[in-house]
Design an enzyme around this catalytic site. Structure first.
Site, short mmCIF file in Angstrom:
data_model
loop_
_atom_site.label_atom_id
_atom_site.label_comp_id
_atom_site.label_asym_id
_atom_site.label_seq_id
_atom_site.Cartn_x
_atom_site.Cartn_y
_atom_site.Cartn_z
N GLN A 102 17.70 29.26 6.96
CA GLN A 102 19.13 29.12 7.23
C GLN A 102 19.89 28.93 5.91
O GLN A 102 21.10 28.84 5.92
CB GLN A 102 19.36 27.90 8.14
CG GLN A 102 18.68 28.04 9.51
CD GLN A 102 18.57 26.71 10.23
OE1 GLN A 102 17.73 25.86 9.91
NE2 GLN A 102 19.41 26.52 11.20
N ASN A 103 19.14 28.86 4.82
CA ASN A 103 19.78 28.61 3.52
C ASN A 103 20.26 29.92 2.90
O ASN A 103 19.66 30.96 3.09
CB ASN A 103 18.78 27.93 2.58
CG ASN A 103 18.29 26.61 3.17
OD1 ASN A 103 19.00 25.98 3.94
ND2 ASN A 103 17.08 26.21 2.82
N VAL A 104 21.34 29.81 2.12
CA VAL A 104 21.93 31.02 1.52
C VAL A 104 21.75 31.03 0.00
O VAL A 104 22.26 31.92 -0.68
CB VAL A 104 23.44 31.13 1.87
CG1 VAL A 104 23.63 31.24 3.37
CG2 VAL A 104 24.23 29.96 1.30
N ASP A 105 21.01 30.05 -0.53
CA ASP A 105 20.96 29.90 -1.99
C ASP A 105 19.94 30.78 -2.69
O ASP A 105 19.89 30.84 -3.92
CB ASP A 105 20.70 28.42 -2.34
CG ASP A 105 19.55 27.84 -1.54
OD1 ASP A 105 18.49 28.49 -1.43
OD2 ASP A 105 19.72 26.72 -0.99
N HIS A 120 21.42 33.38 7.63
CA HIS A 120 22.84 33.14 7.37
C HIS A 120 23.36 33.90 6.15
O HIS A 120 24.47 33.64 5.69
CB HIS A 120 23.10 31.64 7.19
CG HIS A 120 22.87 30.86 8.45
ND1 HIS A 120 22.87 29.49 8.51
CD2 HIS A 120 22.61 31.27 9.72
CE1 HIS A 120 22.63 29.09 9.76
NE2 HIS A 120 22.46 30.15 10.50
N GLU A 217 13.74 12.63 8.75
CA GLU A 217 13.92 11.82 9.96
C GLU A 217 13.48 12.64 11.17
O GLU A 217 13.52 13.86 11.14
CB GLU A 217 15.42 11.52 10.16
CG GLU A 217 16.12 10.85 8.99
CD GLU A 217 15.82 9.37 8.92
OE1 GLU A 217 15.33 8.83 9.94
OE2 GLU A 217 16.06 8.77 7.86
N ALA A 233 9.55 17.79 1.77
CA ALA A 233 8.71 19.00 1.72
C ALA A 233 8.05 19.12 0.35
O ALA A 233 6.90 19.54 0.24
CB ALA A 233 9.56 20.23 1.99
#
Ligand SMILES: [Zn+2]
Length: 259
Positions: A102-105, A120, A217, A233
């Site tokens: 879901q990350n765009v980096d 995304h 969490e 992670a």
């Protein structure tokens, strides 16, 4: 961490051929990427939710691009963390290792991952608003705001899925296919509440995969996870990686080195 669970998971991984990984903002945050949500997302007086929309772009493309230019500048020097690197290294341990993010980096690619489904979009890609051609653009800061298509002169927009926009159906289809074909799915750094990505771990479980969750969490999905490792992670994946490589060596399977 409880050693019995690690041993059991290592054994499952040593026998797995297809592994899918779903990642979210948490793994990027470990590298220092701001989430751009809540107070983290404030730029000038604007909230992300008011800038990352097609309406905002239509109203004031220069403003939206200034914001993305600022974000790109923040992300450019960020390096992948040990979690990203372990996932890239696992491409050589499994027949099929896919990352759905879901990350765009772009940090998974920067770490060396080749099979990445970017649900995304990607902040380093631009799309022509007229011909919809997608291309890479790594200049930061941008020389021209708003940038224009070199082919047709129309406005370029970030190749990012904005609030109110649908995910690319073919990418989503690929994500579900990978999910349903895998034997183990990792869910990393995502609260797994935003649809449709949120349904991927459930789909993996229904298709018979073991689902491993790594999050700081517990999340709504945690009760359904086969394994839940609370923590980073960047710490848990390297530990699993060492155990897996030890186990593969002991079992006579060579773990390729050199990542
Ligand atoms: Zn164009």
């Amino acid at each position: 961490m409880d050693d019995k669970r690690i041993a059991l998971l290592t054994e499952i991984l040593a026998g797995a051929r297809r592994v899918a990984v779903l990642t979210g903002a948490g793994i990027s945050a470990e590298s220092g990427v701001p989430t751009f949500r809540g107070k983290d997302g404030l730029w000038k007086q604007y909230r992300a939710e008011t800038l990352a929309t097609p309406e905002a772009f239509e109203r004031d493309p220069a403003l939206v691009w200034e914001w993305y230019d600022w974000r790109r500048g923040l992300i450019a020097p960020v390096e992948p963390n040990p979690g990203h690197r372990v996932l890239a290294g696992w491409q050589d341990l499994f027949e099929d290792l896919a990352v759905i993010t879901q990350n765009v980096d772009g940090l998974h690619e920067k770490a060396g991952s080749r099979n990445v489904v970017e649900l995304h979009g990607n902040i380093w890609k631009v799309r022509c608003t007229r011909d919809h051609t997608v291309s890479e653009s790594r200049l930061t800061p941008l020389p021209e705001i708003p940038p224009r298509c070199p082919d047709c002169g129309a406005l370029l927009r970030p190749h990012i899925v904005w609030f109110g926009e649908a995910l690319d159906a073919s990418l989503l289809e690929r994500a579900f296919a990978l999910t349903e074909a895998c034997q183990v799915m990792f869910v990393i750094g995502t609260s797994a509440v935003v649809q449709p990505a949120a349904s991927l771990p459930y789909a993996a479980g229904r298709a018979g995969a073991k689902v491993v969750e790594i999050n700081l969490e517990p999340t709504p999905f945690t009760p359904r996870a086969d394994f839940f490792f609370p923590g980073k992670a960047g710490e848990i994946l390297p530990l699993l990686d060492r155990r897996l490589r030890d186990s593969l060596r002991a079992g006579g399977r060579d773990a390729p080195q050199g990542h």
